[in-house]
Write a protein that holds these residues in place. Structure first.
Motif, PDB file in Angstrom:
ATOM      1  N   VAL A 339      21.769  67.994  41.928  1.00  0.00           N
ATOM      2  CA  VAL A 339      23.083  68.623  41.744  1.00  0.00           C
ATOM      3  C   VAL A 339      23.707  68.214  40.414  1.00  0.00           C
ATOM      4  O   VAL A 339      24.247  69.059  39.682  1.00  0.00           O
ATOM      5  CB  VAL A 339      24.019  68.262  42.922  1.00  0.00           C
ATOM      6  CG1 VAL A 339      25.466  68.636  42.599  1.00  0.00           C
ATOM      7  CG2 VAL A 339      23.570  68.973  44.198  1.00  0.00           C
ATOM      8  N   PHE A 340      23.621  66.950  40.081  1.00  0.00           N
ATOM      9  CA  PHE A 340      24.188  66.494  38.807  1.00  0.00           C
ATOM     10  C   PHE A 340      23.421  67.065  37.619  1.00  0.00           C
ATOM     11  O   PHE A 340      24.005  67.343  36.563  1.00  0.00           O
ATOM     12  CB  PHE A 340      24.227  64.972  38.758  1.00  0.00           C
ATOM     13  CG  PHE A 340      25.465  64.379  39.384  1.00  0.00           C
ATOM     14  CD1 PHE A 340      26.544  64.002  38.606  1.00  0.00           C
ATOM     15  CD2 PHE A 340      25.562  64.217  40.761  1.00  0.00           C
ATOM     16  CE1 PHE A 340      27.697  63.473  39.175  1.00  0.00           C
ATOM     17  CE2 PHE A 340      26.692  63.697  41.356  1.00  0.00           C
ATOM     18  CZ  PHE A 340      27.777  63.318  40.556  1.00  0.00           C
ATOM     19  N   LEU A 341      22.123  67.254  37.764  1.00  0.00           N
ATOM     20  CA  LEU A 341      21.347  67.863  36.676  1.00  0.00           C
ATOM     21  C   LEU A 341      21.714  69.335  36.495  1.00  0.00           C
ATOM     22  O   LEU A 341      21.804  69.828  35.367  1.00  0.00           O
ATOM     23  CB  LEU A 341      19.857  67.716  36.966  1.00  0.00           C
ATOM     24  CG  LEU A 341      19.290  66.300  36.776  1.00  0.00           C
ATOM     25  CD1 LEU A 341      17.869  66.206  37.320  1.00  0.00           C
ATOM     26  CD2 LEU A 341      19.325  65.885  35.307  1.00  0.00           C
ATOM     27  N   MET A 342      21.939  70.053  37.593  1.00  0.00           N
ATOM     28  CA  MET A 342      22.355  71.452  37.474  1.00  0.00           C
ATOM     29  C   MET A 342      23.748  71.558  36.861  1.00  0.00           C
ATOM     30  O   MET A 342      24.018  72.448  36.049  1.00  0.00           O
ATOM     31  CB  MET A 342      22.287  72.129  38.838  1.00  0.00           C
ATOM     32  CG  MET A 342      20.857  72.369  39.318  1.00  0.00           C
ATOM     33  SD  MET A 342      20.750  73.347  40.851  1.00  0.00           S
ATOM     34  CE  MET A 342      21.315  72.143  42.048  1.00  0.00           C
ATOM     35  N   GLY A 343      24.644  70.619  37.232  1.00  0.00           N
ATOM     36  CA  GLY A 343      25.953  70.585  36.595  1.00  0.00           C
ATOM     37  C   GLY A 343      25.850  70.306  35.111  1.00  0.00           C
ATOM     38  O   GLY A 343      26.602  70.875  34.290  1.00  0.00           O
ATOM     39  N   ILE A 361      36.528  69.832  24.224  1.00  0.00           N
ATOM     40  CA  ILE A 361      36.752  68.564  24.917  1.00  0.00           C
ATOM     41  C   ILE A 361      36.452  68.692  26.406  1.00  0.00           C
ATOM     42  O   ILE A 361      35.774  67.844  27.002  1.00  0.00           O
ATOM     43  CB  ILE A 361      38.197  68.076  24.690  1.00  0.00           C
ATOM     44  CG1 ILE A 361      38.397  67.704  23.217  1.00  0.00           C
ATOM     45  CG2 ILE A 361      38.505  66.878  25.582  1.00  0.00           C
ATOM     46  CD1 ILE A 361      39.824  67.354  22.860  1.00  0.00           C
ATOM     47  N   ALA A 362      36.932  69.773  27.037  1.00  0.00           N
ATOM     48  CA  ALA A 362      36.737  69.943  28.483  1.00  0.00           C
ATOM     49  C   ALA A 362      35.263  70.081  28.838  1.00  0.00           C
ATOM     50  O   ALA A 362      34.768  69.435  29.778  1.00  0.00           O
ATOM     51  CB  ALA A 362      37.523  71.158  28.969  1.00  0.00           C
ATOM     52  N   SER A 363      34.545  70.930  28.096  1.00  0.00           N
ATOM     53  CA  SER A 363      33.124  71.126  28.406  1.00  0.00           C
ATOM     54  C   SER A 363      32.309  69.885  28.043  1.00  0.00           C
ATOM     55  O   SER A 363      31.335  69.546  28.732  1.00  0.00           O
ATOM     56  CB  SER A 363      32.579  72.356  27.666  1.00  0.00           C
ATOM     57  OG  SER A 363      32.741  72.221  26.272  1.00  0.00           O
ATOM     58  N   GLY A 364      32.719  69.191  26.975  1.00  0.00           N
ATOM     59  CA  GLY A 364      32.043  67.947  26.616  1.00  0.00           C
ATOM     60  C   GLY A 364      32.242  66.878  27.673  1.00  0.00           C
ATOM     61  O   GLY A 364      31.311  66.138  28.011  1.00  0.00           O
ATOM     62  N   MET A 365      33.440  66.809  28.241  1.00  0.00           N
ATOM     63  CA  MET A 365      33.700  65.859  29.319  1.00  0.00           C
ATOM     64  C   MET A 365      32.886  66.206  30.572  1.00  0.00           C
ATOM     65  O   MET A 365      32.370  65.319  31.256  1.00  0.00           O
ATOM     66  CB  MET A 365      35.196  65.821  29.641  1.00  0.00           C
ATOM     67  CG  MET A 365      36.052  65.200  28.542  1.00  0.00           C
ATOM     68  SD  MET A 365      37.811  65.178  28.954  1.00  0.00           S
ATOM     69  CE  MET A 365      37.837  63.915  30.239  1.00  0.00           C
ATOM     70  N   ALA A 366      32.769  67.507  30.867  1.00  0.00           N
ATOM     71  CA  ALA A 366      31.961  67.927  32.012  1.00  0.00           C
ATOM     72  C   ALA A 366      30.496  67.548  31.803  1.00  0.00           C
ATOM     73  O   ALA A 366      29.823  67.060  32.727  1.00  0.00           O
ATOM     74  CB  ALA A 366      32.093  69.429  32.237  1.00  0.00           C
ATOM     75  N   LEU A 367      29.985  67.760  30.588  1.00  0.00           N
ATOM     76  CA  LEU A 367      28.608  67.393  30.275  1.00  0.00           C
ATOM     77  C   LEU A 367      28.412  65.893  30.438  1.00  0.00           C
ATOM     78  O   LEU A 367      27.411  65.425  31.004  1.00  0.00           O
ATOM     79  CB  LEU A 367      28.268  67.825  28.848  1.00  0.00           C
ATOM     80  CG  LEU A 367      26.866  67.473  28.331  1.00  0.00           C
ATOM     81  CD1 LEU A 367      25.799  68.122  29.201  1.00  0.00           C
ATOM     82  CD2 LEU A 367      26.706  67.917  26.874  1.00  0.00           C
ATOM     83  N   SER A 368      29.384  65.117  29.956  1.00  0.00           N
ATOM     84  CA  SER A 368      29.324  63.669  30.070  1.00  0.00           C
ATOM     85  C   SER A 368      29.368  63.239  31.540  1.00  0.00           C
ATOM     86  O   SER A 368      28.606  62.369  31.978  1.00  0.00           O
ATOM     87  CB  SER A 368      30.497  63.062  29.288  1.00  0.00           C
ATOM     88  OG  SER A 368      30.308  61.697  29.062  1.00  0.00           O
ATOM     89  N   PHE A 432      16.013  72.229  29.848  1.00  0.00           N
ATOM     90  CA  PHE A 432      15.387  70.955  30.201  1.00  0.00           C
ATOM     91  C   PHE A 432      16.066  70.321  31.416  1.00  0.00           C
ATOM     92  O   PHE A 432      15.393  69.738  32.282  1.00  0.00           O
ATOM     93  CB  PHE A 432      15.410  69.999  29.001  1.00  0.00           C
ATOM     94  CG  PHE A 432      14.262  70.193  28.053  1.00  0.00           C
ATOM     95  CD1 PHE A 432      13.135  69.383  28.131  1.00  0.00           C
ATOM     96  CD2 PHE A 432      14.276  71.201  27.099  1.00  0.00           C
ATOM     97  CE1 PHE A 432      12.066  69.556  27.271  1.00  0.00           C
ATOM     98  CE2 PHE A 432      13.218  71.388  26.231  1.00  0.00           C
ATOM     99  CZ  PHE A 432      12.102  70.565  26.321  1.00  0.00           C
ATOM    100  N   PHE A 433      17.378  70.430  31.494  1.00  0.00           N
ATOM    101  CA  PHE A 433      18.079  69.918  32.675  1.00  0.00           C
ATOM    102  C   PHE A 433      17.609  70.634  33.942  1.00  0.00           C
ATOM    103  O   PHE A 433      17.432  70.009  34.994  1.00  0.00           O
ATOM    104  CB  PHE A 433      19.586  70.101  32.515  1.00  0.00           C
ATOM    105  CG  PHE A 433      20.252  69.058  31.649  1.00  0.00           C
ATOM    106  CD1 PHE A 433      20.008  67.712  31.835  1.00  0.00           C
ATOM    107  CD2 PHE A 433      21.146  69.440  30.646  1.00  0.00           C
ATOM    108  CE1 PHE A 433      20.635  66.741  31.047  1.00  0.00           C
ATOM    109  CE2 PHE A 433      21.771  68.487  29.860  1.00  0.00           C
ATOM    110  CZ  PHE A 433      21.519  67.143  30.059  1.00  0.00           C
ATOM    111  N   LEU A 434      17.414  71.947  33.858  1.00  0.00           N
ATOM    112  CA  LEU A 434      16.988  72.710  35.037  1.00  0.00           C
ATOM    113  C   LEU A 434      15.563  72.352  35.452  1.00  0.00           C
ATOM    114  O   LEU A 434      15.250  72.290  36.650  1.00  0.00           O
ATOM    115  CB  LEU A 434      17.104  74.206  34.751  1.00  0.00           C
ATOM    116  CG  LEU A 434      18.536  74.750  34.630  1.00  0.00           C
ATOM    117  CD1 LEU A 434      18.518  76.217  34.215  1.00  0.00           C
ATOM    118  CD2 LEU A 434      19.289  74.577  35.950  1.00  0.00           C
TER     119      LEU A 434
END
Length: 454
Positions: A339-343, A361-368, A432-434
């Motif tokens: 789940v975290f990898l799909m996120g 910033i928002a998408s970078g924080m989500a990626l982090s 790669f995450f998927l």
């Protein structure tokens, strides 16, 4: 191993799993975690230093990628050798040695006068760093009670966020101050060399490893000291129903050495799966986070402003770890990790396509958030895949395969940026995450179960 030693091994393993969390567990976790945080600080610093050297030395993106990748080349070698050494001479010895090696090399990097010297030193930094991480996770997992083992390993991994945040603070307040700011940043990174001595003498060796080497008396003393602090007198009565159940009898390990044993029928599918996950996660993580400050500078933000954005993005790592630590004992290792990898994949696509400051910033924080939560789950599941005699070797080789990807990614990012900009680059990371999320389902989930102490 003699029959008595084997029986003692089963008894001690059950006693370790039955313990409550004590101050001694806290010392093992914190002592390993501080080393982990210092590792993260070193890796994080290079992303800020690359952005500074691009302006000060005029290095190209290709040269910057080489500086980043040479460190990961050292990490690949270090992870593979460190795991083998830890299974031979002990977890604590290798842990202290690796901290010393990369701490000294990081401090020496502050004196580098050119790219060649920096490349040599960064290789040795990676050598120590690569060996330390899988050994530390193996070490903590062998002390942690089964019912909370996954959560404790995620908490250990959360020290990475502390170190990366420290790197972001140093990058923001120290690196841009003067032309020698990057040198001061490297000098601060030398702290692990001093910490290594405290680790060597202050932490106990793994009782599970000691038993495997026939040193049952030493293992007994260490476990008894934990029990004494926890006031555990009746070991059998203290065992919970799940903890009391011994690990199932398994086939003997394959002949031909530890590396060959990773490919025995019993372990082959999990070895393939964990290597794929490690490779893909390393590629996407290091490809993205090593280059984020430079990508933001290229997008038109000043050096200081891009460092400020990176600091804010980095802070989202801590809640990512916290949520992963909570979920990993409820959902299990595989579901939490996938789940975290799909996120991470979704966040990467968004980050690569937005342009407004708030969206970056928002998408970078989500990626982090998602990516570092995934790292926590990955470090929790990896040591559990193998028995004690192979545990550090298996974790080390998985990490070593992952480091191959971390060598390739920083070198490939400039090519991807030239070909299709940030959009294409982060779509590749998402793929790669998927792939990693899919490979997760080939792993064995031992959440809440006793470790295999063969």
């Amino acid at each position: 191993m003699t029959e008595n030693a084997a029986g003692s091994g089963r008894s001690i393993a059950q006693r370790l799993d039955a313990l409550p969390f004590t101050r001694k567990h806290g010392r093992v976790l914190t002592g390993s975690g501080i080393g982990w945080a210092l590792d993260a600080m070193d890796v994080g610093l290079i992303s800020f230093i690359l952005a500074a050297l691009t302006q000060q030395w005029g290095i190209t993106k290709g040269e910057g990628g080489l500086i980043a990748s040479i460190g990961f080349a050292g990490m690949a070698v270090g992870a593979s050798l460190g795991g083998l050494l830890a299974d031979r001479i002990g977890r604590r010895q290798v842990f202290a040695l690796t901290l010393l090696v990369y701490g000294v090399a990081t401090g020496a990097s502050a004196l580098a006068g050119g790219i060649v010297a920096l490349l040599v030193l960064r290789f040795f930094v990676g050598l120590g760093l690569g060996a330390e991480l899988p050994v530390a996770s193996t070490y903590v997992s062998e002390f942690a009670p089964a019912r909370m083992r996954g959560r404790l390993i995620v908490i250990l991994e959360a020290f990475w966020a502390v170190g990366w945040t420290a790197a972001a603070v140093i990058g923001y307040f120290v690196v841009p101050v003067s032309d020698d700011g990057w040198r001061w940043a490297f000098a601060i990174g030398a702290v692990p060399a001093m910490y290594a001595l405290a680790v060597r003498w202050g932490l106990p060796e793994s009782p599970r490893w000691l038993l495997g080497k026939g040193r049952a008396a030493e293992a007994e003393r260490i476990v008894a000291s934990f029990e004494q602090q926890a006031a555990v007198r009746d070991h059998a009565a203290s065992l919970g129903p799940k903890d009391a159940e011994p690990a199932p009898a398994l086939a003997p390990l394959a002949k031909g050495g530890r590396i060959a044993a990773l490919w025995a029928t019993e372990f082959r599918s999990r070895t393939i799966s964990i290597w794929v996950v490690w490779f893909c996660v390393n590629f996407a993580y290091y490809g993205a986070f090593i280059w984020i400050p430079s990508i933001l500078v290229d997008a038109g933000f000043s050096l200081v402003r891009s460092f400020g954005f990176t600091l804010i993005i980095t802070l989202a790592q801590l809640p990512g770890y916290a949520v992963a630590a909570w979920l990993i004992e409820r959902w299990g290792r595989r579901l939490t990790l996938s789940v975290f990898l799909m996120g991470s994949a979704v966040s990467a696509v968004v980050f690569g396509t937005v342009h407004a400051e708030a969206a970056i910033i928002a998408s970078g924080m989500a990626l982090s958030f998602f990516n570092l939560g995934a790292w926590g789950a990955l470090y929790a599941v990896t040591p559990e895949l193998y028995p004690t005699s192979l545990r550090a070797t298996g974790a080390g080789w998985a990490a070593g395969i992952g480091r191959i990807a971390s060598i390739i990614a920083p070198l490939l990012v400039p090519v991807l940026l030239l070909a299709g900009g940030a959009g294409l680059t982060f779509v590749v990371f998402a793929v790669f995450f998927l792939i990693a999320a899919t490979a997760t389902w080939g792993l064995v989930d031992r959440g809440g179960k006793a470790l295999d102490d063969r």
